[in-house]
Motif scaffolding. Structure first.
Motif, PDB file in Angstrom:
ATOM      1  N   ILE A 146      84.581  48.627  83.713  1.00  0.00           N
ATOM      2  CA  ILE A 146      85.391  49.957  84.373  1.00  0.00           C
ATOM      3  C   ILE A 146      84.512  50.213  85.693  1.00  0.00           C
ATOM      4  N   GLU A 147      85.248  50.386  86.929  1.00  0.00           N
ATOM      5  CA  GLU A 147      84.667  50.708  88.233  1.00  0.00           C
ATOM      6  C   GLU A 147      84.401  52.101  88.414  1.00  0.00           C
ATOM      7  N   ARG A 148      85.377  53.023  88.182  1.00  0.00           N
ATOM      8  CA  ARG A 148      85.064  54.400  88.441  1.00  0.00           C
ATOM      9  C   ARG A 148      84.188  55.033  87.296  1.00  0.00           C
ATOM     10  N   GLU A 149      83.522  56.092  87.824  1.00  0.00           N
ATOM     11  CA  GLU A 149      82.761  56.797  86.892  1.00  0.00           C
ATOM     12  C   GLU A 149      83.091  58.423  86.675  1.00  0.00           C
ATOM     13  N   ASP A 150      83.523  58.742  85.445  1.00  0.00           N
ATOM     14  CA  ASP A 150      83.581  60.138  85.313  1.00  0.00           C
ATOM     15  C   ASP A 150      82.536  60.894  84.669  1.00  0.00           C
ATOM     16  N   ARG A 151      82.570  62.106  84.401  1.00  0.00           N
ATOM     17  CA  ARG A 151      81.173  62.747  83.796  1.00  0.00           C
ATOM     18  C   ARG A 151      80.651  62.040  82.711  1.00  0.00           C
ATOM     19  N   LEU A 152      81.537  61.724  81.728  1.00  0.00           N
ATOM     20  CA  LEU A 152      80.939  61.059  80.466  1.00  0.00           C
ATOM     21  C   LEU A 152      80.580  59.623  80.491  1.00  0.00           C
ATOM     22  N   GLU A 153      81.368  58.982  81.620  1.00  0.00           N
ATOM     23  CA  GLU A 153      80.800  57.681  82.080  1.00  0.00           C
ATOM     24  C   GLU A 153      79.403  57.561  82.623  1.00  0.00           C
ATOM     25  N   MET A 154      78.932  58.575  83.176  1.00  0.00           N
ATOM     26  CA  MET A 154      77.639  58.696  83.777  1.00  0.00           C
ATOM     27  C   MET A 154      76.532  58.717  82.805  1.00  0.00           C
ATOM     28  N   GLU A 155      76.819  59.130  81.662  1.00  0.00           N
ATOM     29  CA  GLU A 155      75.671  59.000  80.650  1.00  0.00           C
ATOM     30  C   GLU A 155      74.970  57.576  80.352  1.00  0.00           C
ATOM     31  N   GLY A 156      74.001  57.741  80.061  1.00  0.00           N
ATOM     32  CA  GLY A 156      73.053  56.081  79.792  1.00  0.00           C
ATOM     33  C   GLY A 156      73.740  55.568  78.682  1.00  0.00           C
ATOM     34  N   VAL A 157      73.246  54.221  78.753  1.00  0.00           N
ATOM     35  CA  VAL A 157      73.702  53.368  77.697  1.00  0.00           C
ATOM     36  C   VAL A 157      73.262  53.826  76.333  1.00  0.00           C
ATOM     37  N   GLU A 158      72.067  54.480  76.130  1.00  0.00           N
ATOM     38  CA  GLU A 158      71.830  54.883  74.536  1.00  0.00           C
ATOM     39  C   GLU A 158      72.705  56.043  74.191  1.00  0.00           C
ATOM     40  N   PHE A 159      73.575  56.904  75.229  1.00  0.00           N
ATOM     41  CA  PHE A 159      74.599  57.739  74.634  1.00  0.00           C
ATOM     42  C   PHE A 159      75.600  57.022  74.183  1.00  0.00           C
ATOM     43  N   HIS A 160      75.956  55.774  74.968  1.00  0.00           N
ATOM     44  CA  HIS A 160      77.168  54.996  74.535  1.00  0.00           C
ATOM     45  C   HIS A 160      76.871  54.296  73.395  1.00  0.00           C
TER      46      HIS A 160
END
Ligand SMILES: Nc1ncnc2c1ncn2[C@@H]1O[C@H](COP(=O)(O)OP(=O)(O)OP(=O)(O)O)[C@@H](O)[C@H]1O
Ligand SMILES: [Mg+2]
Length: 206
Positions: A146-160
């Motif tokens: 995904i190209e765009r980044e919203d507030r939750l997508e800005m979280e680090g890889v550990e969060f995901h």
């Protein structure tokens, strides 16, 4: 047509929206009356709540605010859109639903998962999906899609990664309802599997 709610879950970029749309288009082509909707959002009020939730400026949003906004959006959307469509005999396809709160606000933010499950019941009047497709894959590869980044997508890889494991736990707790799919395959391969599973489930209900 019996009431049928099908939801799509998984980490950001795993292919939920594309698979939800392909299933919707397939049902349309078969003349099966259905709607495609999403969370957060799906109704006017809920889409406004979505804007608050995903706004990149809202970095100081605390976990309980996030949880209650998702629940508020879900309550409105379930009452205003999902339940009426089910009552009209339509298949409802929803891009994210109750499980996302358990994975994100529970596993991700550390809020009690039992509390979230209870509040989900309150917000939806206990409406559960008949079938949930969980698209599972490596979170870093998914995020790269995904190209765009919203507030939750800005979280680090550990969060995901926590979100991913939260979803896998939900699958183990609800193996009948939540079907685990390997999201690393081609869009077409995944769609074909979804079609087969959907049809088998519908036939059981008819
Ligand atoms: N199986 C796949 N293989 C390769 N690319 C894919 C696959 N599924 C989806 N994509 C691509 O990855 C991107 C993200 O897909 P999509 O928007 O469906 O994911 P999503 O799970 O809805 O993401 P989000 O959580 O951000 O809403 C799109 O550009 C899509 O074309
Ligand atoms: Mg999407």
């Amino acid at each position: 047509m019996p009431e049928f709610l099908v939801t799509f879950e998984g980490v950001e970029g795993c292919g939920k929206s594309i698979q939800a749309r392909l299933l919707y288009e397939y049902l349309q082509s078969k003349g099966i009356s259905s709607i495609l909707t999403r969370e957060p959002g799906g109704s006017d009020i809920s889409e406004r709540i979505r804007d608050i939730l995903l706004d990149r400026r809202h970095l100081d949003m605390v976990p309980y605010t996030e949880l209650f906004l998702y629940l508020a959006s879900r309550a409105q959307h379930t009452q205003e859109v999902i339940k009426p469509a089910l009552a009209q005999g339509k298949v409802v396809i929803c891009d994210r639903y109750i499980d996302a709160s358990v994975a994100y606000q529970g596993e991700g933010r550390g809020i009690s998962k039992n509390l979230i499950k209870q509040l989900n019941k309150t917000a939806t009047g206990g409406l559960l999906p008949n079938l949930t497709f969980l698209l599972d894959m490596d979170t870093e590869i998914a995020l790269k899609r995904i190209e765009r980044e919203d507030r939750l997508e800005m979280e680090g890889v550990e969060f995901h990664n926590r979100i991913r494991s939260g979803y896998l736990k939900l699958n183990r707790e609800n193996p009948e309802r939540i079907v685990l799919l390997n999201g690393m395959r081609s869009i077409k391969q995944i769609h074909n599997e979804i079609k087969d599973i959907f049809e088998a489930r519908m036939m059981k209900l008819e």
